[in-house]
Write an enzyme that holds these catalytic residues in place. Structure first.
Site, PDB file in Angstrom:
ATOM      1  CB  THR A  32      -7.793  35.844 129.831  1.00  0.00           C
ATOM      2  OG1 THR A  32      -7.726  36.327 131.171  1.00  0.00           O
ATOM      3  CG2 THR A  32      -7.437  34.367 129.777  1.00  0.00           C
ATOM      4  N   GLY A  33      -8.052  38.558 128.035  1.00  0.00           N
ATOM      5  CA  GLY A  33      -8.334  39.984 127.897  1.00  0.00           C
ATOM      6  C   GLY A  33      -7.083  40.709 127.414  1.00  0.00           C
ATOM      7  N   GLY A  34      -6.274  40.019 126.612  1.00  0.00           N
ATOM      8  CA  GLY A  34      -4.990  40.583 126.163  1.00  0.00           C
ATOM      9  C   GLY A  34      -5.104  41.486 124.955  1.00  0.00           C
ATOM     10  N   GLY A  39      -4.645  44.303 129.816  1.00  0.00           N
ATOM     11  CA  GLY A  39      -4.131  43.056 129.226  1.00  0.00           C
ATOM     12  C   GLY A  39      -3.231  43.332 128.037  1.00  0.00           C
ATOM     13  CB  SER A 157     -10.854  45.477 141.327  1.00  0.00           C
ATOM     14  OG  SER A 157     -11.272  46.829 141.423  1.00  0.00           O
ATOM     15  CE1 TYR A 170     -15.268  44.649 137.576  1.00  0.00           C
ATOM     16  CE2 TYR A 170     -14.703  45.775 139.631  1.00  0.00           C
ATOM     17  CZ  TYR A 170     -14.357  45.341 138.363  1.00  0.00           C
ATOM     18  OH  TYR A 170     -13.086  45.614 137.879  1.00  0.00           O
TER      19      TYR A 170
HETATM   20  P1  NAD Z   1     -10.898  46.477 128.965  1.00  0.00           P
HETATM   21  O1  NAD Z   1     -12.364  46.516 128.695  1.00  0.00           O
HETATM   22  O2  NAD Z   1      -9.978  47.339 128.199  1.00  0.00           O
HETATM   23  O3  NAD Z   1     -10.364  44.981 128.812  1.00  0.00           O
HETATM   24  C1  NAD Z   1     -11.110  43.880 129.224  1.00  0.00           C
HETATM   25  C2  NAD Z   1     -10.682  42.704 128.390  1.00  0.00           C
HETATM   26  O4  NAD Z   1     -11.346  41.533 128.856  1.00  0.00           O
HETATM   27  C3  NAD Z   1     -11.043  42.839 126.915  1.00  0.00           C
HETATM   28  O5  NAD Z   1      -9.961  42.363 126.162  1.00  0.00           O
HETATM   29  C4  NAD Z   1     -12.226  41.913 126.728  1.00  0.00           C
HETATM   30  O6  NAD Z   1     -12.295  41.348 125.437  1.00  0.00           O
HETATM   31  C5  NAD Z   1     -11.879  40.842 127.745  1.00  0.00           C
HETATM   32  N1  NAD Z   1     -13.041  40.082 128.170  1.00  0.00           N
HETATM   33  C6  NAD Z   1     -14.126  40.499 128.866  1.00  0.00           C
HETATM   34  N2  NAD Z   1     -14.973  39.485 129.046  1.00  0.00           N
HETATM   35  C7  NAD Z   1     -14.413  38.405 128.461  1.00  0.00           C
HETATM   36  C8  NAD Z   1     -14.810  37.061 128.306  1.00  0.00           C
HETATM   37  N3  NAD Z   1     -15.968  36.608 128.781  1.00  0.00           N
HETATM   38  N4  NAD Z   1     -13.982  36.227 127.641  1.00  0.00           N
HETATM   39  C9  NAD Z   1     -12.800  36.651 127.134  1.00  0.00           C
HETATM   40  N5  NAD Z   1     -12.379  37.917 127.251  1.00  0.00           N
HETATM   41  C10 NAD Z   1     -13.183  38.778 127.902  1.00  0.00           C
HETATM   42  O7  NAD Z   1     -10.755  46.732 130.531  1.00  0.00           O
HETATM   43  P2  NAD Z   1      -9.492  46.783 131.511  1.00  0.00           P
HETATM   44  O8  NAD Z   1      -9.707  47.974 132.338  1.00  0.00           O
HETATM   45  O9  NAD Z   1      -8.232  46.575 130.823  1.00  0.00           O
HETATM   46  O10 NAD Z   1      -9.836  45.500 132.425  1.00  0.00           O
HETATM   47  C11 NAD Z   1      -8.939  44.433 132.640  1.00  0.00           C
HETATM   48  C12 NAD Z   1      -9.177  43.871 134.026  1.00  0.00           C
HETATM   49  O11 NAD Z   1      -8.837  44.859 134.985  1.00  0.00           O
HETATM   50  C13 NAD Z   1     -10.616  43.461 134.317  1.00  0.00           C
HETATM   51  O12 NAD Z   1     -10.626  42.257 135.045  1.00  0.00           O
HETATM   52  C14 NAD Z   1     -11.118  44.600 135.185  1.00  0.00           C
HETATM   53  O13 NAD Z   1     -12.175  44.184 136.015  1.00  0.00           O
HETATM   54  C15 NAD Z   1      -9.870  44.961 135.943  1.00  0.00           C
HETATM   55  N6  NAD Z   1      -9.820  46.298 136.533  1.00  0.00           N
HETATM   56  C16 NAD Z   1      -9.893  47.419 135.760  1.00  0.00           C
HETATM   57  C17 NAD Z   1      -9.834  48.679 136.371  1.00  0.00           C
HETATM   58  C18 NAD Z   1      -9.898  49.964 135.573  1.00  0.00           C
HETATM   59  O14 NAD Z   1     -10.031  51.038 136.174  1.00  0.00           O
HETATM   60  N7  NAD Z   1      -9.810  49.944 134.260  1.00  0.00           N
HETATM   61  C19 NAD Z   1      -9.689  48.757 137.747  1.00  0.00           C
HETATM   62  C20 NAD Z   1      -9.612  47.594 138.510  1.00  0.00           C
HETATM   63  C21 NAD Z   1      -9.670  46.365 137.889  1.00  0.00           C
END
Ligand code: NAD
Length: 263
Positions: A32-34, A39, A157, A170
């Protein structure tokens, strides 16, 4: 898979046939979020390692781009993980096309800031609906398609273990995810499904791009590795947890954070 390997022995450059098995050969994965950030990098890593991936995300145009980038062995399913009917549609697609799931990376998420005193009901509902309720049903609805011996990885996280200004909602949601990994490890014991959480630090993705340069510079200055992480650095750790290389690892929180939460 049989691959020709040329021995780089200067005296004797003979072609040899060697058995090289990719770690995720033949595995069916759902991410999910791929379609973005961590992702997407993980979907690419999984396919490189031999898996077939289903990527779920909200925006169709982003999914289209991701499918092109991944290139092969991928199906996209548009939907919102906080909507249970969308989750049913995701798993119906997986069931029709492949009939089973071996690996689930429950990773979709959003980040929003609000200090205590300014937290609205809608911010709370949005964050908990996606990270806690949405993630719970992402996993629960996948279970009928799982075979014994699968792997579930939940994106938590460093925020779940730290106090970060204006980030309490969060962070509490991510702490809940870490807790799910512990409890579900026990619930799924008899099915031999391993459940682990991965906790990224500050990673360069569209999500972190929304932070101001000042905030990022300040955070990076406190990091032992002295830089932000790349999505592929998380993807490699997720692939490890997905594969049999981590066969004796379950219930853990694997920090991939450049030391952020370790010092
Ligand atoms: P990103 O914004 O690039 O990706 C997030 C993805 O989640 C996107 O594909 C988006 O479409 C999808 N998404 C969000 N809400 C959704 C929903 N309701 N239904 C379906 N898809 C949904 O961000 P990322 O940094 O790749 O984040 C991925 C994960 O990593 C998240 O859970 C985020 O909290 C976690 N995270 C990120 C960081 C960072 O620094 N980037 C650090 C710790 C944790």
């Amino acid at each position: 898979m049989l691959t020709n390997v040329y021995e780089t022995n200067k005296k004797d450059m003979k072609p040899q046939t060697e058995l090289i098995t990719k770690r995720l050969d033949g595995k069916i994965a759902v991410i999910t979020g791929g379609n973005s950030g961590i992702g997407l990098a993980t979907a690419q890593q999984f396919v490189e390692e031999g898996a077939y991936v289903f990527i779920a995300g909200r925006r169709q145009n982003e999914l289209d781009k991701a499918v092109k980038q991944i290139g092969k062995n991928v199906t996209d399913v548009q939907g919102d993980i906080s909507n249970l009917a969308d989750l049913d549609r995701l798993y119906d697609t997986v069931k029709q096309q492949k009939g089973r799931i071996d690996i689930l990376f429950a990773n979709a998420g959003i980040a929003e800031f609000a200090p205590l005193g300014s937290i609205t009901e809608s911010l709370f509902d949005k964050i908990f609906n996606i990270h806690v309720r949405g993630l719970l049903f992402t996993v629960q609805k996948a279970l009928p398609l799982f075979q014994d011996g699968g792997s579930i990885i939940l994106t938590a996280s460093v925020a779940g273990s730290k106090g970060i200004k204006a980030f309490s909602v969060y962070s509490a949601a991510k702490a809940a995810i870490r807790s799910f990994a512990r409890s579900w490890t026990v619930d799924l014991k008899n099915r031999k499904i391993r459940v682990n959480a991965i906790s990224p630090g500050l990673i360069e993705t569209p999500m972190s791009a929304e932070l101001s340069e000042q905030v990022k510079t300040n955070l990076v200055s406190t990091l032992p590795v002295g830089r932000m992480g790349r999505p592929d650095e998380i993807a490699k750790a997720v692939a490890f947890l997905a594969s049999d290389d981590s066969s004796y690892i379950t219930g853990i929180e694997l920090f991939v954070d450049g030391g952020l939460a370790q010092i």
